[in-house]
Design a protein around this motif. Structure first.
Motif, PDB file in Angstrom:
ATOM      1  N   ALA A  54      53.545  31.735  36.352  1.00 28.84           N
ATOM      2  CA  ALA A  54      53.891  33.267  35.577  1.00 28.84           C
ATOM      3  C   ALA A  54      52.755  33.696  34.689  1.00 28.84           C
ATOM      4  O   ALA A  54      52.760  34.958  35.028  1.00 28.84           O
ATOM      5  CB  ALA A  54      55.232  32.931  35.058  1.00 28.84           C
ATOM      6  N   THR A  55      52.274  33.076  34.014  1.00 30.43           N
ATOM      7  CA  THR A  55      51.120  33.354  33.357  1.00 30.43           C
ATOM      8  C   THR A  55      50.110  33.892  34.170  1.00 30.43           C
ATOM      9  O   THR A  55      49.443  34.835  33.827  1.00 30.43           O
ATOM     10  CB  THR A  55      50.762  32.220  32.200  1.00 30.43           C
ATOM     11  N   HIS A  56      49.496  33.235  35.114  1.00 33.21           N
ATOM     12  CA  HIS A  56      48.707  33.696  36.033  1.00 33.21           C
ATOM     13  C   HIS A  56      48.893  34.779  36.798  1.00 33.21           C
ATOM     14  O   HIS A  56      48.239  35.907  37.106  1.00 33.21           O
ATOM     15  CB  HIS A  56      48.230  32.557  37.008  1.00 33.21           C
ATOM     16  N   HIS A  57      50.208  35.222  36.918  1.00 29.67           N
ATOM     17  CA  HIS A  57      50.763  36.251  37.743  1.00 29.67           C
ATOM     18  C   HIS A  57      50.434  37.353  36.825  1.00 29.67           C
ATOM     19  O   HIS A  57      49.979  38.652  37.303  1.00 29.67           O
ATOM     20  CB  HIS A  57      52.128  36.173  38.159  1.00 29.67           C
ATOM     21  N   SER A 136      34.985  45.354  44.437  1.00 27.56           N
ATOM     22  CA  SER A 136      33.898  44.646  44.512  1.00 27.56           C
ATOM     23  C   SER A 136      33.858  43.169  44.326  1.00 27.56           C
ATOM     24  O   SER A 136      34.753  42.839  44.188  1.00 27.56           O
ATOM     25  CB  SER A 136      33.446  45.197  43.200  1.00 27.56           C
ATOM     26  N   PRO A 137      32.783  42.666  44.419  1.00 26.98           N
ATOM     27  CA  PRO A 137      32.612  41.192  44.086  1.00 26.98           C
ATOM     28  C   PRO A 137      33.048  40.708  43.092  1.00 26.98           C
ATOM     29  O   PRO A 137      33.840  39.733  42.783  1.00 26.98           O
ATOM     30  CB  PRO A 137      30.983  40.985  44.560  1.00 26.98           C
ATOM     31  N   GLU A 138      33.152  41.666  41.926  1.00 25.61           N
ATOM     32  CA  GLU A 138      33.536  41.326  40.586  1.00 25.61           C
ATOM     33  C   GLU A 138      35.061  40.914  40.679  1.00 25.61           C
ATOM     34  O   GLU A 138      35.611  40.297  40.061  1.00 25.61           O
ATOM     35  CB  GLU A 138      33.218  42.257  39.428  1.00 25.61           C
ATOM     36  N   SER A 139      35.892  41.980  41.352  1.00 21.79           N
ATOM     37  CA  SER A 139      37.174  41.966  41.375  1.00 21.79           C
ATOM     38  C   SER A 139      37.634  40.729  42.246  1.00 21.79           C
ATOM     39  O   SER A 139      38.478  40.113  42.092  1.00 21.79           O
ATOM     40  CB  SER A 139      37.436  43.352  42.273  1.00 21.79           C
ATOM     41  N   MET A 140      36.836  40.311  43.288  1.00 22.19           N
ATOM     42  CA  MET A 140      37.184  39.210  44.165  1.00 22.19           C
ATOM     43  C   MET A 140      36.810  37.946  43.283  1.00 22.19           C
ATOM     44  O   MET A 140      37.670  37.006  43.552  1.00 22.19           O
ATOM     45  CB  MET A 140      36.381  38.959  45.491  1.00 22.19           C
ATOM     46  N   LEU A 141      35.731  37.692  42.337  1.00 20.87           N
ATOM     47  CA  LEU A 141      35.898  36.998  41.577  1.00 20.87           C
ATOM     48  C   LEU A 141      37.166  36.731  40.499  1.00 20.87           C
ATOM     49  O   LEU A 141      37.499  35.369  40.448  1.00 20.87           O
ATOM     50  CB  LEU A 141      34.298  37.189  40.696  1.00 20.87           C
ATOM     51  N   ARG A 142      37.636  37.697  39.990  1.00 19.96           N
ATOM     52  CA  ARG A 142      38.638  37.621  39.237  1.00 19.96           C
ATOM     53  C   ARG A 142      39.682  37.007  39.881  1.00 19.96           C
ATOM     54  O   ARG A 142      40.774  36.181  39.657  1.00 19.96           O
ATOM     55  CB  ARG A 142      38.895  39.208  38.652  1.00 19.96           C
ATOM     56  N   LEU A 143      40.024  37.405  41.134  1.00 19.36           N
ATOM     57  CA  LEU A 143      41.054  37.186  42.177  1.00 19.36           C
ATOM     58  C   LEU A 143      40.967  35.783  42.436  1.00 19.36           C
ATOM     59  O   LEU A 143      41.862  34.858  42.246  1.00 19.36           O
ATOM     60  CB  LEU A 143      41.209  37.926  43.489  1.00 19.36           C
ATOM     61  N   LYS A 144      39.586  35.162  42.680  1.00 16.03           N
ATOM     62  CA  LYS A 144      39.351  33.822  43.159  1.00 16.03           C
ATOM     63  C   LYS A 144      39.606  32.964  41.582  1.00 16.03           C
ATOM     64  O   LYS A 144      40.367  31.846  41.933  1.00 16.03           O
ATOM     65  CB  LYS A 144      37.867  33.783  43.407  1.00 16.03           C
ATOM     66  N   GLU A 145      39.385  33.332  40.442  1.00 15.42           N
ATOM     67  CA  GLU A 145      39.732  32.768  39.586  1.00 15.42           C
ATOM     68  C   GLU A 145      41.268  32.596  39.128  1.00 15.42           C
ATOM     69  O   GLU A 145      41.596  31.302  38.914  1.00 15.42           O
ATOM     70  CB  GLU A 145      38.994  33.264  38.449  1.00 15.42           C
ATOM     71  N   ILE A 146      42.124  33.605  39.439  1.00 16.20           N
ATOM     72  CA  ILE A 146      43.233  33.307  39.456  1.00 16.20           C
ATOM     73  C   ILE A 146      43.925  32.483  40.134  1.00 16.20           C
ATOM     74  O   ILE A 146      44.738  31.565  39.945  1.00 16.20           O
ATOM     75  CB  ILE A 146      43.950  34.774  39.360  1.00 16.20           C
ATOM     76  N   GLU A 148      42.395  29.958  41.998  1.00 17.09           N
ATOM     77  CA  GLU A 148      42.095  28.529  41.561  1.00 17.09           C
ATOM     78  C   GLU A 148      43.072  28.029  40.307  1.00 17.09           C
ATOM     79  O   GLU A 148      43.184  26.848  40.352  1.00 17.09           O
ATOM     80  CB  GLU A 148      40.621  28.558  41.208  1.00 17.09           C
ATOM     81  N   ALA A 149      43.315  28.804  39.210  1.00 20.13           N
ATOM     82  CA  ALA A 149      44.198  28.432  38.316  1.00 20.13           C
ATOM     83  C   ALA A 149      45.603  28.172  38.797  1.00 20.13           C
ATOM     84  O   ALA A 149      46.079  27.103  38.331  1.00 20.13           O
ATOM     85  CB  ALA A 149      43.871  29.769  37.088  1.00 20.13           C
ATOM     86  N   VAL A 150      45.944  29.043  39.616  1.00 21.13           N
ATOM     87  CA  VAL A 150      47.411  28.535  40.143  1.00 21.13           C
ATOM     88  C   VAL A 150      47.438  27.349  40.924  1.00 21.13           C
ATOM     89  O   VAL A 150      48.195  26.457  40.480  1.00 21.13           O
ATOM     90  CB  VAL A 150      47.755  29.969  41.323  1.00 21.13           C
ATOM     91  N   LEU A 151      46.497  27.038  41.739  1.00 22.81           N
ATOM     92  CA  LEU A 151      46.376  25.825  42.557  1.00 22.81           C
ATOM     93  C   LEU A 151      46.352  24.624  41.507  1.00 22.81           C
ATOM     94  O   LEU A 151      46.722  23.636  41.856  1.00 22.81           O
ATOM     95  CB  LEU A 151      45.187  25.813  43.733  1.00 22.81           C
ATOM     96  N   SER A 152      45.712  24.901  40.365  1.00 24.11           N
ATOM     97  CA  SER A 152      45.375  23.827  39.368  1.00 24.11           C
ATOM     98  C   SER A 152      46.569  23.518  38.584  1.00 24.11           C
ATOM     99  O   SER A 152      46.527  22.452  38.043  1.00 24.11           O
ATOM    100  CB  SER A 152      44.175  24.149  38.689  1.00 24.11           C
ATOM    101  N   SER A 153      47.366  24.466  38.680  1.00 25.43           N
ATOM    102  CA  SER A 153      48.548  24.230  37.770  1.00 25.43           C
ATOM    103  C   SER A 153      49.632  23.266  38.444  1.00 25.43           C
ATOM    104  O   SER A 153      50.571  22.866  37.690  1.00 25.43           O
ATOM    105  CB  SER A 153      49.004  25.377  37.537  1.00 25.43           C
ATOM    106  N   PHE A 154      49.396  23.173  39.691  1.00 29.68           N
ATOM    107  CA  PHE A 154      50.385  22.178  40.388  1.00 29.68           C
ATOM    108  C   PHE A 154      49.585  20.859  40.282  1.00 29.68           C
ATOM    109  O   PHE A 154      48.483  20.581  40.472  1.00 29.68           O
ATOM    110  CB  PHE A 154      50.392  22.388  41.957  1.00 29.68           C
ATOM    111  N   LYS A 155      50.694  19.826  40.638  1.00 35.09           N
ATOM    112  CA  LYS A 155      50.315  18.436  40.397  1.00 35.09           C
ATOM    113  C   LYS A 155      50.148  17.972  41.874  1.00 35.09           C
ATOM    114  O   LYS A 155      51.078  18.097  42.737  1.00 35.09           O
ATOM    115  CB  LYS A 155      51.325  17.463  39.670  1.00 35.09           C
ATOM    116  N   TRP A 156      48.994  17.558  42.283  1.00 38.88           N
ATOM    117  CA  TRP A 156      48.856  17.347  43.900  1.00 38.88           C
ATOM    118  C   TRP A 156      48.512  15.842  43.997  1.00 38.88           C
ATOM    119  O   TRP A 156      48.375  14.991  43.079  1.00 38.88           O
ATOM    120  CB  TRP A 156      47.545  18.182  44.159  1.00 38.88           C
ATOM    121  N   ARG A 157      49.160  15.510  45.060  1.00 42.22           N
ATOM    122  CA  ARG A 157      49.148  13.989  45.694  1.00 42.22           C
ATOM    123  C   ARG A 157      48.087  13.807  46.543  1.00 42.22           C
ATOM    124  O   ARG A 157      47.968  14.663  47.578  1.00 42.22           O
ATOM    125  CB  ARG A 157      50.433  13.382  45.970  1.00 42.22           C
ATOM    126  N   GLY A 158      47.363  12.787  46.609  1.00 44.71           N
ATOM    127  CA  GLY A 158      46.469  12.637  47.641  1.00 44.71           C
ATOM    128  C   GLY A 158      45.050  12.509  47.280  1.00 44.71           C
ATOM    129  O   GLY A 158      44.867  12.501  45.984  1.00 44.71           O
TER     130      GLY A 158
END
Length: 166
Positions: A54-57, A136-146, A148-158
């Motif tokens: 929710a924070t990343h959203h 722009s590429p800067e907007s894509m970078l912001r989106l990419k960072e968000i 990646e942060a969302v994906l990192s907030s989950f606990k992954w197995r494997g």
């Protein structure tokens, strides 16, 4: 007209199509960004989803404050072109002042639709203000960072790394 048809038959692209390509790409970017925002908003409300999602959203709204307004105008050009706002009974727009490198309307009164100002795609939103999204590429970078942060907030197995199988 015959000359144009022969040119088109030989693979030539009408000038109007070439001119509109950047606008098509800008709207595609806008719609994709909006879809990501909506998806993340739904995901944040699901059970067993980390609270950080929710924070990343919220970071999308911070990074792209005019996203929803510009997207809504792009989707509802028929209302904005008639000078109407949003809703079932849309009211006439009160067009607010605009001052940027492309438009100078300090007293307002200017309706802007489907505008590209450098890398910024903008339009008059339903509240009468002008809004824009940087495509722009800067907007894509912001989106990419968000993302990646969302994906990192989950606990992954494997394994930590995914590699193609042989």
């Amino acid at each position: 007209m015959r000359f144009k048809r022969e040119k088109w038959a030989a693979g030539g692209v009408p000038r109007e199509f070439e001119h509109n390509l950047p606008f098509i790409y800008a709207r595609a970017f806008l719609y994709a960004l909006d879809a990501f925002d909506k998806f993340l908003g739904v995901l944040a409300k699901e059970e067993n989803v980390p609270e950080e999602v929710a924070t990343h959203h919220e970071k999308i709204a911070d990074a792209f404050p005019h996203l929803r307004g510009v997207r809504n105008t792009a989707q509802h050009l028929e209302d904005r072109a008639r000078g109407l706002g949003a809703g079932r009974n849309p009211q006439p727009l009160e067009l607010k002042p605009i001052e940027n490198g492309f438009i100078n309307a300090p007293r307002g009164g200017v309706l802007v639709l489907n505008c590209l100002n450098g890398s910024k795609y903008g339009s008059t939103m339903s509240d009468g203000h002008y809004g824009e999204i940087d495509v722009s590429p800067e907007s894509m970078l912001r989106l990419k960072e968000i993302l990646e942060a969302v994906l990192s907030s989950f606990k992954w197995r494997g394994p930590r790394q995914h590699a193609p199988s042989v």
